[in-house]
Design a protein around this motif. Sequence first.
Motif, PDB file in Angstrom:
ATOM      1  N   ALA A  55      36.135  18.353 -27.331  1.00 34.57           N
ATOM      2  CA  ALA A  55      35.672  17.148 -26.650  1.00 34.57           C
ATOM      3  C   ALA A  55      36.126  15.946 -27.467  1.00 34.57           C
ATOM      4  N   HIS A  56      35.975  14.772 -26.891  1.00 37.07           N
ATOM      5  CA  HIS A  56      36.365  13.575 -27.642  1.00 37.07           C
ATOM      6  C   HIS A  56      35.493  12.385 -27.285  1.00 37.07           C
ATOM      7  N   HIS A  57      35.471  11.449 -28.215  1.00 35.39           N
ATOM      8  CA  HIS A  57      34.849  10.141 -28.037  1.00 35.39           C
ATOM      9  C   HIS A  57      35.945   9.177 -28.474  1.00 35.39           C
ATOM     10  N   ASP A  73      26.239  21.194 -23.224  1.00 34.83           N
ATOM     11  CA  ASP A  73      25.472  20.036 -22.775  1.00 34.83           C
ATOM     12  C   ASP A  73      26.083  18.820 -23.477  1.00 34.83           C
ATOM     13  N   LEU A  74      26.744  17.947 -22.716  1.00 35.00           N
ATOM     14  CA  LEU A  74      27.462  16.820 -23.320  1.00 35.00           C
ATOM     15  C   LEU A  74      26.541  15.837 -24.040  1.00 35.00           C
ATOM     16  N   LYS A  75      25.308  15.690 -23.551  1.00 31.09           N
ATOM     17  CA  LYS A  75      24.357  14.792 -24.242  1.00 31.09           C
ATOM     18  C   LYS A  75      23.979  15.359 -25.605  1.00 31.09           C
ATOM     19  N   ALA A  78      27.005  15.115 -27.944  1.00 32.29           N
ATOM     20  CA  ALA A  78      27.176  13.761 -28.483  1.00 32.29           C
ATOM     21  C   ALA A  78      26.173  13.497 -29.598  1.00 32.29           C
ATOM     22  N   ASN A  85      28.436   8.884 -26.644  1.00 35.67           N
ATOM     23  CA  ASN A  85      28.765   9.797 -25.548  1.00 35.67           C
ATOM     24  C   ASN A  85      30.041  10.550 -25.886  1.00 35.67           C
ATOM     25  N   ILE A  86      30.266  11.607 -25.125  1.00 36.17           N
ATOM     26  CA  ILE A  86      31.367  12.504 -25.425  1.00 36.17           C
ATOM     27  C   ILE A  86      31.873  13.063 -24.098  1.00 36.17           C
ATOM     28  N   GLU A  87      33.150  13.314 -24.015  1.00 41.34           N
ATOM     29  CA  GLU A  87      33.666  13.972 -22.813  1.00 41.34           C
ATOM     30  C   GLU A  87      34.662  15.042 -23.209  1.00 41.34           C
ATOM     31  N   MET A  88      34.841  16.015 -22.306  1.00 46.94           N
ATOM     32  CA  MET A  88      35.758  17.113 -22.588  1.00 46.94           C
ATOM     33  C   MET A  88      37.186  16.581 -22.675  1.00 46.94           C
ATOM     34  N   PRO A  90      40.927  16.580 -21.845  1.00 44.33           N
ATOM     35  CA  PRO A  90      41.700  17.160 -20.742  1.00 44.33           C
ATOM     36  C   PRO A  90      42.589  18.306 -21.251  1.00 44.33           C
TER      37      PRO A  90
END
Length: 165
Positions: A55-57, A73-75, A78, A85-88, A90
Amino acid sequence: MSTSTGKTNAIRMLDKEKVDYQLHAYDPQDGAIDGITVASKVGQPLEKVFKTLVAHHGNEGFVFVIPVAEELDLKKAARAAGVKNIEMLPVKDLLKWTGYIRGGCSPIGMKKLYPTFLDERAETKETILVSAGKIGLQLELAPQVLIQLVKAKFADVLKRGEGSR
């Protein structure tokens, strides 16, 4: 020790550190390389086989190693990573960031050592399996060894719900 073409960065790193591990090979020819199928192919219980998620921020990368049948769980991720916050990451960026491809991404031997978090349930296991850095190959090692190698931390990062054990 000679480096054969079958050795991945993860395996080379384990050999260099003289770490105990066991390899489990499986046949990926049928295209079924998802974690649940891989666990079945190597004859291991789902709760012992872990997948590596990146994941990345912004430009910061983070690695999460969780049981194959579970969801990140992204929360919580993070929070564990200490970011808002954090997202997968790509899938198209996985090789560039880690040196590994989808289905063969090991938490060991990435291009860069990213902050890594291992699901806290791994702490109670004698050994776990993670990708050896190549589709068709899994590494079995003690979670504490993984923690030391990649400077990981145990964390609660799983979604809770219907699928949780």
